[in-house]
Every structure is written in structure tokens, then in C-alpha cells.
Design an enzyme around this catalytic site. Structure first.
Site, mmCIF file in Angstrom:
data_model
loop_
_atom_site.group_PDB
_atom_site.id
_atom_site.type_symbol
_atom_site.label_atom_id
_atom_site.label_comp_id
_atom_site.label_asym_id
_atom_site.label_seq_id
_atom_site.Cartn_x
_atom_site.Cartn_y
_atom_site.Cartn_z
ATOM 1 N N PRO A 211 -0.694 -82.799 -86.593
ATOM 2 C CA PRO A 211 0.270 -82.754 -87.685
ATOM 3 C C PRO A 211 1.371 -83.791 -87.476
ATOM 4 C CG PRO A 211 -0.109 -80.554 -86.800
ATOM 5 C CD PRO A 211 -0.827 -81.504 -85.922
ATOM 6 N N GLY A 212 1.813 -84.377 -88.555
ATOM 7 C CA GLY A 212 2.945 -85.287 -88.479
ATOM 8 C C GLY A 212 2.594 -86.704 -88.107
ATOM 9 N N THR A 213 1.304 -87.011 -87.996
ATOM 10 C CA THR A 213 0.937 -88.369 -87.628
ATOM 11 C C THR A 213 0.860 -89.279 -88.859
ATOM 12 O OG1 THR A 213 -1.306 -87.535 -87.548
ATOM 13 C CG2 THR A 213 -0.243 -87.955 -85.457
ATOM 14 N N GLY A 214 1.070 -88.731 -90.021
ATOM 15 C CA GLY A 214 1.190 -89.593 -91.194
ATOM 16 C C GLY A 214 -0.045 -89.655 -92.064
ATOM 17 N N THR A 216 -1.003 -87.642 -94.663
ATOM 18 C CA THR A 216 -0.668 -87.505 -96.073
ATOM 19 C C THR A 216 0.042 -88.759 -96.569
ATOM 20 O OG1 THR A 216 -0.434 -85.140 -95.684
ATOM 21 C CG2 THR A 216 0.450 -85.989 -97.733
ATOM 22 N N HIS A 431 15.748 -72.429 -60.320
ATOM 23 C CA HIS A 431 14.456 -72.485 -61.013
ATOM 24 C C HIS A 431 14.188 -73.913 -61.509
ATOM 25 C CE1 HIS A 431 11.325 -70.558 -63.715
ATOM 26 N NE2 HIS A 431 11.508 -71.723 -64.340
ATOM 27 N N GLU A 432 15.145 -74.475 -62.234
ATOM 28 C CA GLU A 432 14.946 -75.821 -62.781
ATOM 29 C C GLU A 432 14.872 -76.856 -61.665
ATOM 30 O OE1 GLU A 432 14.002 -76.195 -65.733
ATOM 31 O OE2 GLU A 432 14.455 -74.134 -66.296
ATOM 32 N N ASP A 507 6.063 -71.126 -68.206
ATOM 33 C CA ASP A 507 5.469 -71.930 -67.138
ATOM 34 C C ASP A 507 4.051 -71.447 -66.871
ATOM 35 O OD1 ASP A 507 7.925 -73.064 -66.976
ATOM 36 O OD2 ASP A 507 8.601 -71.868 -65.268
HETATM 37 P P1 ADP Z 1 0.502 -85.319 -91.676
HETATM 38 O O1 ADP Z 1 0.002 -85.260 -93.059
HETATM 39 O O2 ADP Z 1 -0.336 -86.151 -90.769
HETATM 40 O O3 ADP Z 1 0.791 -83.990 -91.083
HETATM 41 P P2 ADP Z 1 2.679 -86.589 -92.953
HETATM 42 O O4 ADP Z 1 2.004 -87.726 -93.591
HETATM 43 O O5 ADP Z 1 3.017 -85.436 -93.822
HETATM 44 O O6 ADP Z 1 1.894 -86.081 -91.695
HETATM 45 O O7 ADP Z 1 3.993 -87.138 -92.251
HETATM 46 C C1 ADP Z 1 5.221 -86.526 -92.425
HETATM 47 C C2 ADP Z 1 6.333 -87.556 -92.463
HETATM 48 O O8 ADP Z 1 6.448 -88.217 -91.196
HETATM 49 C C3 ADP Z 1 6.075 -88.662 -93.438
HETATM 50 O O9 ADP Z 1 6.541 -88.328 -94.711
HETATM 51 C C4 ADP Z 1 6.845 -89.834 -92.858
HETATM 52 O O10 ADP Z 1 8.199 -89.767 -93.213
HETATM 53 C C5 ADP Z 1 6.750 -89.582 -91.382
HETATM 54 N N1 ADP Z 1 5.673 -90.376 -90.765
HETATM 55 C C6 ADP Z 1 4.578 -89.900 -90.154
HETATM 56 N N2 ADP Z 1 3.798 -90.878 -89.685
HETATM 57 C C7 ADP Z 1 4.394 -92.033 -90.029
HETATM 58 C C8 ADP Z 1 4.065 -93.405 -89.816
HETATM 59 N N3 ADP Z 1 2.953 -93.777 -89.174
HETATM 60 N N4 ADP Z 1 4.914 -94.322 -90.311
HETATM 61 C C9 ADP Z 1 6.027 -93.968 -90.952
HETATM 62 N N5 ADP Z 1 6.391 -92.699 -91.174
HETATM 63 C C10 ADP Z 1 5.610 -91.716 -90.714
HETATM 64 ZN ZN ZN Z 2 10.346 -72.796 -65.683
HETATM 65 MG MG MG Z 3 -0.288 -83.605 -94.218
#
Ligand code: ADP
Ligand code: ZN
Ligand code: MG
Length: 613
Positions: A211-214, A216, A431-432, A507
Site C-alpha cells: 500500500p502507498g507505493t503509488g 492508484t 530495556h531500550e 519484540d
Molecule cells: P497505492 O494505490 O499503491 O496504495 P496510492 O497511489 O494511493 O498508493 O498513493 C497514495 C499517495 O502517495 C499518492 O496520492 C501520492 O500522493 C503519494 N505517492 C505514492 N507513490 C508515489 C510516487 N511514486 N510518486 C509520487 N507520489 C507518490
Molecule cells: Zn522492546
Molecule cells: Mg490504491
């Protein structure tokens, strides 16, 4: 959606009211019920023409209309009820007043027809509503699916000029993926060139990545770039309560796309319907998912390849997808979207700080170096958190310290104001320090970047170590080092206090995961051998994956590895007891230690120099 339900409700209410009024009219008849007193009066006055009686109920007809004392208007026909105690010698009276006592009911009872109508009314109403709704929302070709919640036919994402469209310029750090999609865009732009060569484009491209790799974002960029109609749908939109709706929507989507080909269909989060078909799914959702998926596959099989409709799908979980999806002729091009490397992170940070005024001291290259493993979405979030902090502090620009604080917040969670008893703070410090010291001592382990005993998120303290450069494969030694480091907190408590506390829960989870991977997935145990003995998906049931004996061996081997590591952690901490003390004291005083200070206080020189990735 709203409007539709409102009009449905309104229709139901109107139909109900009409029916109600109609029925009460039928039911009422025209004859008023009058009091027995009034009846007696009319008899005495000689105004009653004839009556009919059954039991104590009397109905009859007057000679001349009379004003109805209880209701409004005049009446001639009437009903009444003779009280049981009436001792009025009615028969005598009737005879003397010449009233005919008939054997036929005077008042016309509800006929057979109206009785029939009344009993049929509810059915008629239901059918009427049904037909109305069906007409209204276009039944017929959609079958049961079309009957409910039918949407307008899918429309392509508009190619509106003027509005800011996402393009490849908004995407950074995943150039290889862009390359793959460039092909797609190129094909859509010059389909004839490909056709002449007899080349077939892939029918489907699957973007897979965490998730979040871009993903969409990338799909949106393709739409902006390609200049062709782009249909976007989220797989979860296809899933409705009623089986069949999803499939009919898919059919429609593909039909629309074919009409305007060349075009792109984007299906986001396809894992919601593309999961491996397994038991344990919900009863209704299961069929629906399967039908929808089958419909997508059928539609894709139906492409001749030169139609110019390309399906792009995105998923976070390529590992759980039904293999039928990735068969040739379907999503045969799987593009892995991975978190960006250092250069990519820098480029992404540049994109997301485009509109943020940055102070002189901000070094995005350095920031990119300290953020390994973070995705595009994390980085976008980081930039935004930095800007928020700057606003909160009333600054004109975002400074380096805003960004580093934002990074702490993003990576470690927000600080928690929690008054800890001195004893707990001291224990947390040890601990840390245990985690950190073992991390520093272990050759080849990720360097310790920060130690803190400020409570954040769920943790009472955090030791952060991140790799110098991204690593894509790990050695057994490195993994053991990770286990030893993770056990360091618990070991320190054991060495210093002789007891352990609940603070080590996370941990241990980490330790268990690494050990399980080593033994059952990465072939690092001689006794288990080079087998993938457990599924990578922890949600899947273990019992099915391997023979019970193998599971026993896995268990024993995991224990052996963790026990060995724990022994090593304890003995190392005993050997370096002084350094542990020093770190803990420094933590109690400063709460947070940065990388350089931590290594200095522990008296350890970093083995590797800052490498340039
Ligand atoms: P995914 O669909 O892979 O979960 P998204 O496309 O929804 O991720 O990414 C969420 C946001 O993160 C995007 O709207 C953008 O702002 C940022 N983002 C993610 N990857 C990139 C990238 N490679 N370049 C620029 N912005 C990115
Ligand atoms: Zn710990
Ligand atoms: Mg997505």
C-alpha cells in the site's frame, strides 16, 4: 442513490394512502349506525318503513329522511343494536306502527366482488410498486441485478481540459513501472503500428505492490497521459448484497469501454474479488465475488486483442490472487511496484514539496537517506506533517527541524503525554539500551539511529535502526542479529532486574516472525530442510500446510533458534554491563539519544562508514 430511495419511499406512501382511502370507502357502506334511542324515537313517530333483524342487530329503512343526530347529513337506511336489557316490547310497537319486518337484509352487505378486491388489494399494491420500481430503474436486460440499485452506465473519467490532470510528472521513483506502462500508452496512441507487426498487446496489466507505493496514482497518470477514455472502478463497488449485480456491472463496463476503444479500464483493489477461492468466505459475498471475477475473466477472454481495450488492475496482495487471473491472455503482465530507493525517495520528496516553501537548511537528499523503506504515501505524509508543524509554529518556511520532527512522528507515532513512575522510566531506559547496545555490537546489523524513552504510540520507548542502504536479501547471520537485537530489551531487564515485564510483547512478535521465516520459509534450518513448509500468509491455517510431524519440528527449531539468541543476548549484555549502564543513565537524563551520541556513549565506533547508495 439517495434520491432513488426517497422516490421509492414516496411512491410506497402514496400507494398506501390511496389504497387505504379506497378500502375504507368500500368498507364503510353508506348506512350510518344510529343509537337505539334514535331508533325508538323513529318507531314511535311512525317513520320506520321496514326493518330486518338478526339477533340483536337491527337494520332498516325510514319512510322519510331524517337528520342524523350523531353524524352529519340525512339518512334513510340505518343500522343499530338492540340492548339486551331493552324491555320495550318492540314487536308490539312495530306491529302497531305498521312496520314491515322483512326476511331480507335491508342494507346491502359488501358483495362478493368487493370482498375479492379487498383481499387482493395487498398483492396488487406490491405488484404495482414492483413494476413501478422496475420500470423506473430499467429492469429487463439486467435480470434481478438490474431490478435494484442499477447505476447509470459507466462513464469514462472525463478528459476535461483546463483541470489539472495527473500525469507521469506527478509520479517519481518507479521508473521501471512507468516504462512498462509507457508501452501501454504507446500502443493506445498508435495501435496501427503494432497491428502491422502482428504484435498483440497484453490484455491486462496487474500492478502489484504494498500500500502507498503509488499504484492508484500511476493508473490516474496513465489516464492523463494516454488521452484515451479511461474507466475507473474499485473492485469493492462490484460487490453488492444481491448476487448477479456485480457481474452485470462488469459486463456493462466492458461494453462501454469497447464502444469507445481504444480505452483503458482500471480496476483498483482487485484482491477484494480476486482472492483464491477458498472455504470460509461469507455465504452471500462468496458467490457474488466469484461471479464478478468470472465475468471479468470472461470479458478479457473475449477480447480479440486488437480491440484496444486494456485492463489495468491494482492490488496490495498479489500473493493471494487467484492464479486464474494471471494466466496468459488475462493479466499476463504483472508489474511489481516496490517502495522507492534513495534516489526515488528524493524525487518523490521533491514532487511533494513543490508547493511548500522550504528553508535554506532543508536537504532533501539527506532526508531521503534517512527514510529507507518509506513509500510514496509515507513521504507525501511526511512533507505534509512538516508543513503542518511549520504552520503551527507560525513560521514562514518549513525548516529542517520541522521535517526531522515530522519524520519522528511518522516513523514512531505521535508523542504521548504519560507520566511514568520513575521506576518504570528506569526500566524502560534499560530495556531500550539493551536493544540499542546489541544492535551496535552485532557486526553487520542495521545501525542504531535513535533511542528514546519518550512514550510514543503504544510503545513506552523506541529504538530505531534502519539500514544504510536498502537490502533485498538477508543472510542468516543478519537475521539472527535482528532476533538478538529484538530480544535485547527483555534480556536487559533479565540481566539488570532478574524479572521481565510485559513491555516486550511487540519484540516477541517480531522475533517469532523472523524465526518462523527462517525455519519454515527460507530453508535456514537443517532439520526442516529446504522446504517452504508454512504459507507466507499468516492468516492461512497452518495445519493444512505441512504434516504434523513437520510442524513439530518447525516448532522445536524455532525454539532452538530463539533460545540460542536469547542466551547470546544475555551473555553479551553481561559482558558489556558497563556500556549498558552508561546508555541507560544517558537516556534517563536526555530522554532521546541520536545516532552519534549513542555510539559515543557506548564507546563503540561504527564499523561501516556512511555508504552512498
Ligand atoms: P497505492 O494505490 O499503491 O496504495 P496510492 O497511489 O494511493 O498508493 O498513493 C497514495 C499517495 O502517495 C499518492 O496520492 C501520492 O500522493 C503519494 N505517492 C505514492 N507513490 C508515489 C510516487 N511514486 N510518486 C509520487 N507520489 C507518490
Ligand atoms: Zn522492546
Ligand atoms: Mg490504491
Amino acid at each position: 442513490m439517495r434520491g432513488r430511495w426517497w422516490s421509492l419511499l414516496l411512491t410506497a406512501v402514496i400507494v398506501f394512502l390511496l389504497a387505504y382511502v379506497g378500502l375504507t370507502y368500500l368498507d364503510r357502506g353508506n348506512e350510518p349506525t344510529i343509537s337505539y334511542t334514535e331508533f325508538s324515537r323513529q318507531v314511535d313517530a311512525g317513520n320506520v318503513d321496514k326493518i330486518y333483524s338478526k339477533g340483536d342487530a337491527i337494520q332498516g329503512e325510514l319512510k322519510d329522511a331524517r337528520d342524523n343526530p350523531e353524524g352529519d347529513g340525512d339518512y334513510t337506511k340505518f343500522k343499530t343494536q338492540r340492548p339486551a336489557f331493552a324491555d320495550d316490547d318492540l314487536w308490539q310497537k312495530l306491529n302497531s306502527r305498521d312496520v314491515t319486518v322483512t326476511a331480507q337484509p335491508v342494507v346491502k352487505e359488501r358483495g362478493l366482488l368487493s370482498n375479492l378486491l379487498i383481499s387482493l388489494a395487498p398483492i396488487v399494491i406490491i405488484v404495482a410498486v414492483w413494476i413501478f420500481v422496475a420500470r423506473r430503474f430499467g429492469a429487463g436486460k439486467g435480470g434481478a441485478g438490474g431490478m435494484f440499485g442499477r447505476k447509470a452506465p459507466p462513464k469514462p473519467v472525463e478528459l476535461r481540459p483546463g483541470t489539472q490532470r495527473t500525469t507521469f510528472a506527478d509520479v517519481a521513483g518507479i521508473d521501471e513501472v512507468k516504462g512498462e506502462l509507457d508501452d501501454v500508452v504507446d500502443f493506445l496512441e498508435h495501435p496501427d503500428a503494432y497491428r502491422r507487426m502482428g504484435a498483440k498487446m497484453p490484455r491486462g496489466v496487474l500492478l502489484a505492490g504494498s500500500p502507498g507505493t503509488g499504484k492508484t496514482l500511476l493508473a490516474r497518470a496513465v489516464a492523463g497521459e494516454a488521452g484515451v477514455p479511461f474507466f475507473s472502478a474499485s473492485a469493492s463497488e462490484f460487490i453488492e448484497m444481491i448476487v448477479g449485480v456485480g457481474a452485470s456491472r462488469v459486463r456493462e463496463l466492458f461494453a462501454e469501454a469497447r464502444k469507445v476503444a481504444p480505452s483503458i479500464i482500471f480496476i483498483d483493489e482487485i484482491d477484494t474479488i480476486g482472492r483464491v477461492r477458498s472455504g470460509g468466505a461469507s455465504v452471500s459475498g462468496h458467490d457474488e465475488r466469484e461471479q464478478t471475477l468470472n465475468q471479468i475473466l470472461t470479458e478479457m477472454d473475449g477480447f480479440s486483442g486488437s480491440e484496444g481495450v486494456i485492463v489495468i488492475a491494482a492490488t496490495n496482495r498479489a500473493d493471494i490472487l487467484d492464479p486464474a487471473l494471471t494466466r496468459p491472455g488475462r493479466f499476463d503482465r504483472v508489474v511489481n511496484v516496490s517502495p522507492p530507493d534513495r534516489g526515488g525517495r528524493e524525487a518523490i520528496l521533491k514532487i511533494h514539496t513543490r508547493d511548500i516553501p522550504l528553508a535554506e537548511d532543508v536537504d532533501l537528499t539527506q532526508l531521503a537517506r534517512t527514510t529507507p523503506g518509506m513509500t510514496g504515501a509515507d513521504l507525501a505524509n511526511l512533507a505534509n506533517e512538516g508543513a503542518l508543524l511549520a504552520v503551527k509554529r507560525g513560521q514562514e518556511q518549513v525548516t529542517a527541524s520541522d521535517l526531522s520532527e515530522a519524520l519522528e512522528k511518522v516513523q514512531l507515532g505521535a508523542e504521548r503525554t504519560l507520566v511514568m513512575p520513575e521506576e518504570d522510566r528506569r526500566r524502560t531506559a534499560y530495556h531500550e539500551s539493551g536493544h540499542a547496545l546489541l544492535g551496535m555490537l552485532q557486526p553487520g546489523a542495521d545501525p542504531v539511529r535513535k533511542i528514546t524513552i519518550v512514550p510514543r504510540g503504544r510503545a513506552l520507548g523506541v529504538t530505531m535502526s534502519t539500514p544504510e542502504v536498502e537490502r533485498y536479501a538477508h543472510s542468516e547471520e543478519y537475521l539472527r542479529g535482528r532476533i538478538i537485537g529484538a530480544l535485547g530489551g527483555m534480556a536487559a531487564e533479565q540481566v539488570v532486574y532478574g524479572v521481565v515485564t510485559t513491555g516486550a510483547e511487540n519484540d516477541l512478535e517480531q522475533v517469532t516472525n523472523i524465526a518462523r521465516g527462517m525455519v519454515a520459509r527460507w530453508g535456514m534450518s537443517e532439520r526442516v530442510g529446504r522446504l517452504s513448509a508454512l504459507p507466507s500468509d499468516a492468516q492461512q491455517a497452518y495445519g493444512l500446510a505441512a504434516a504434523p510431524q513437520t510442524l513439530d519440528v518447525i516448532d522445536a527449531e524455532m525454539r532452538r533458534i530463539v533460545d540460542e539468541c536469547y542466551e547470546e543476548a544475555c551473555s553479551k549484555l553481561r559482558d558489556h554491563h558497563r556500556q549498558l549502564e552508561a546508555l541507560a543513565e544517558a537516556l534517563l537524563e536526555n530522554e532521546t539519544l541520536e545516532e552519534a551520541d549513542a555510539y559515543r556513549i557506548a564507546g563503540i565506533t561504527r564499523l561501516t562508514k556512511e555508504a552512498d547508495a
